[in-house]
Design a protein around this motif. Sequence first.
Motif, mmCIF file in Angstrom:
data_model
loop_
_atom_site.group_PDB
_atom_site.id
_atom_site.type_symbol
_atom_site.label_atom_id
_atom_site.label_comp_id
_atom_site.label_asym_id
_atom_site.label_seq_id
_atom_site.Cartn_x
_atom_site.Cartn_y
_atom_site.Cartn_z
ATOM 1 N N TYR A 1 21.294 54.032 52.401
ATOM 2 C CA TYR A 1 20.186 54.985 52.343
ATOM 3 C C TYR A 1 19.072 54.582 53.319
ATOM 4 C CZ TYR A 1 22.549 55.433 47.804
ATOM 5 O OH TYR A 1 23.489 55.560 46.811
ATOM 6 N N PRO A 2 18.193 55.529 53.691
ATOM 7 C CA PRO A 2 17.033 55.166 54.518
ATOM 8 C C PRO A 2 16.210 54.069 53.854
ATOM 9 C CG PRO A 2 17.286 57.552 54.453
ATOM 10 C CD PRO A 2 18.271 56.991 53.461
ATOM 11 N N SER A 3 15.861 53.060 54.650
ATOM 12 C CA SER A 3 15.215 51.881 54.093
ATOM 13 C C SER A 3 14.507 51.102 55.193
ATOM 14 C CB SER A 3 16.268 50.985 53.428
ATOM 15 O OG SER A 3 15.746 49.703 53.149
ATOM 16 N N PRO A 4 13.383 50.451 54.874
ATOM 17 C CA PRO A 4 12.778 49.495 55.822
ATOM 18 C C PRO A 4 13.603 48.220 55.988
ATOM 19 C CG PRO A 4 11.165 50.260 54.194
ATOM 20 C CD PRO A 4 12.514 50.687 53.709
ATOM 21 N N MET A 5 14.607 48.032 55.141
ATOM 22 C CA MET A 5 15.524 46.901 55.213
ATOM 23 C C MET A 5 14.852 45.553 54.951
ATOM 24 S SD MET A 5 18.499 48.243 55.704
ATOM 25 C CE MET A 5 19.016 49.943 56.024
ATOM 26 N N CYS A 6 13.857 45.555 54.066
ATOM 27 C CA CYS A 6 13.281 44.275 53.641
ATOM 28 C C CYS A 6 14.267 43.491 52.783
ATOM 29 C CB CYS A 6 11.987 44.515 52.860
ATOM 30 S SG CYS A 6 10.676 45.258 53.842
ATOM 31 N N ASP A 7 15.150 44.210 52.071
ATOM 32 C CA ASP A 7 16.164 43.576 51.231
ATOM 33 C C ASP A 7 17.519 44.223 51.476
ATOM 34 O OD1 ASP A 7 17.452 42.023 49.336
ATOM 35 O OD2 ASP A 7 16.750 43.194 47.627
ATOM 36 N N ALA A 8 17.895 44.286 52.743
ATOM 37 C CA ALA A 8 19.231 44.750 53.140
ATOM 38 C C ALA A 8 19.586 46.113 52.570
ATOM 39 C CB ALA A 8 20.287 43.729 52.745
ATOM 40 N N GLY A 9 18.605 47.004 52.477
ATOM 41 C CA GLY A 9 18.877 48.356 52.018
ATOM 42 C C GLY A 9 18.696 48.580 50.540
ATOM 43 N N TYR A 10 18.416 47.532 49.781
ATOM 44 C CA TYR A 10 18.137 47.700 48.352
ATOM 45 C C TYR A 10 16.666 48.065 48.109
ATOM 46 C CZ TYR A 10 22.789 46.229 47.048
ATOM 47 O OH TYR A 10 24.156 46.178 46.886
ATOM 48 N N ASP A 11 15.926 48.286 49.172
ATOM 49 C CA ASP A 11 14.575 48.848 49.116
ATOM 50 C C ASP A 11 14.654 50.242 49.739
ATOM 51 O OD1 ASP A 11 15.248 47.282 51.430
ATOM 52 O OD2 ASP A 11 13.192 47.487 52.143
ATOM 53 N N ILE A 12 14.819 51.238 48.907
ATOM 54 C CA ILE A 12 15.193 52.585 49.347
ATOM 55 C C ILE A 12 13.952 53.471 49.440
ATOM 56 C CG2 ILE A 12 16.497 54.658 48.696
ATOM 57 C CD1 ILE A 12 18.482 52.705 47.266
ATOM 58 N N CYS A 13 13.838 54.210 50.558
ATOM 59 C CA CYS A 13 12.731 55.160 50.678
ATOM 60 C C CYS A 13 13.197 56.610 50.632
ATOM 61 C CB CYS A 13 11.888 54.884 51.922
ATOM 62 S SG CYS A 13 12.772 54.864 53.474
ATOM 63 N N ASP A 14 14.501 56.845 50.478
ATOM 64 C CA ASP A 14 15.032 58.197 50.266
ATOM 65 C C ASP A 14 16.431 58.048 49.678
ATOM 66 O OD1 ASP A 14 15.972 60.789 50.283
ATOM 67 O OD2 ASP A 14 15.329 61.216 52.331
ATOM 68 N N TYR A 15 16.590 58.482 48.421
ATOM 69 C CA TYR A 15 17.872 58.314 47.729
ATOM 70 C C TYR A 15 18.913 59.349 48.140
ATOM 71 C CZ TYR A 15 15.961 54.977 44.281
ATOM 72 O OH TYR A 15 15.417 53.876 43.651
ATOM 73 N N THR A 16 18.533 60.364 48.886
ATOM 74 C CA THR A 16 19.458 61.466 49.152
ATOM 75 C C THR A 16 19.659 61.696 50.643
ATOM 76 O OG1 THR A 16 17.636 63.050 48.910
ATOM 77 C CG2 THR A 16 18.989 62.618 46.955
ATOM 78 N N ASP A 17 19.687 60.619 51.401
ATOM 79 C CA ASP A 17 19.959 60.721 52.829
ATOM 80 C C ASP A 17 20.597 59.414 53.291
ATOM 81 O OD1 ASP A 17 20.129 61.813 55.340
ATOM 82 O OD2 ASP A 17 17.969 62.107 55.603
#
Length: 515
Positions: A58-74
């Motif tokens: 999912y879209p993420s700043p990747m602070c935690d390898a994508g487990y920090d999500i900023c959009d759950y539907t993309d």
Amino acid sequence: MSATQNLTWWKNVAIYQVYPRSFADGNGDGIGDLPGLIARLDYLKTLGVGALWLSPVYPSPMCDAGYDICDYTDIDPLFGRLADLDQLISEAHKRGLKLLMDFVPNHTSDQHPWFIESRASRDNPKRDWYLWRDQPNNWRASIDGGSAWTWDEGSQQYYLHFFLPQQPDLNWHNPEVVEAMHNVLKFWLDRGVDGFRIDVVHCVGKDPTFADDPRCMAGETMVQINDQPYSHEVLRGLRRLVDHYPGDRVLIGEVNIRSTARVAAYYGASDELHMSFNFPPLDAPWDPVVFRLCIREVERCLGEQSAWPTWALSNHDNSRIRSRYGGSLARTNAAAVMLLSLRGTPFIFQGDELALEDTQVNAQTRVDPGGRDGSRAPLPWLAQTPHGWSGTAPWLPFPPEAEALAVETQESASDSTLNLYRRLLHCRRESTALRLGDWQELPSHPQLLAYRRHCEDDERIVCINFDAAEHAFVLTGEWIVEVASDRHGEDQPFAGLVAAHQALILRQKGSAHEC
């Protein structure tokens, strides 16, 4: 046990965890992506797994390898587009492969629009979507072990985060949060996803009193001890939603509690998780006593409520199997026989079928704040450098012996770990005993672990030698070595000896159920 009583697909397959950033690169930017995965689906089909679990894309700043999500539907542009995910679902299904997504319900990114609104002011409509307090308690965060509370200067309160400060925790007591997260699952289920691995699901139900916990004073983090009744209510709601969809959609929980009995509670009365990961085997040394106790505990705790076990010896958060077992290829191969012959659904972390070890990182190459980069190294596809990753250098260094352990190298070696996994998975598919049969421990030398798998008229005996010396294993009747972790003696009568660090799957001579 009758095979016809267990037609559910997730009881009959091995599931392969894809860590997308390190699986296969489709555009040459050094980061694995969805087009790269689609191009390698035939490899997974040939391997013999039945489902893929896709770590977050999912879209993420990747602070935690994508487990920090900023959009759950993309989909994050690093990995491709939403259309690529749709194509992945379609192409996987064409090959008979199920696809599971990673669902992260405990927290979002601090860049998620929900949290941006929540922190905007104390009277924002989404303020109660997260957990805010005037004064922090003594709860501690995972990863860095510091306070689980961070001060927000703008709104003059602390917010809760069980993980990084960039991962604020959602308030699942708010019905609007429940509805929003249910809609996330519907979005992916409607697109054809076959289920979800649910991240740290034991953390979602917070202690409503927010009382200090004496265990935090001893340095324990909340990810280990948070285990509140409301988490079960959250799960029952998710299960009701998923059960409305056809096709046996599945929920698999990461319940990171080192107690099998407490993990078993998350199956509920068959109204919560379908399966839950059990973590003691990930901590276990190469020791028959420890594994014997682990397996007995699973059989006891889950057997009492007819819950279906899972087995995993590696994942993206833990050191690889071979690294944990002292670099021994013989132990690693024997562990593969055990993993794929126990009662329950086995999970294979990408690269374990190649016997990869942890990569070595330093201050310059380190990416993960939790120090988990070792198991996340790129897969070597080709023997020659850059091992099938053309273009920009991969985001992490390759694991040791990348040339010798590459897929291309191992495919042509009959005694390779890759071909051992293929034989084991083929044998598992062909044997109802190995997929669905009962598990019965057999008497053996203390350095051996031996058990019987039986379903209707199909039977297998498994024996693993944890020792550096050979040991006798006595059986009544005539048995054939169907699979040997070192290939020695395969398709020959079993002579009653198990070699050092060897693991065997045996079938009765004359059995109609041959792999």
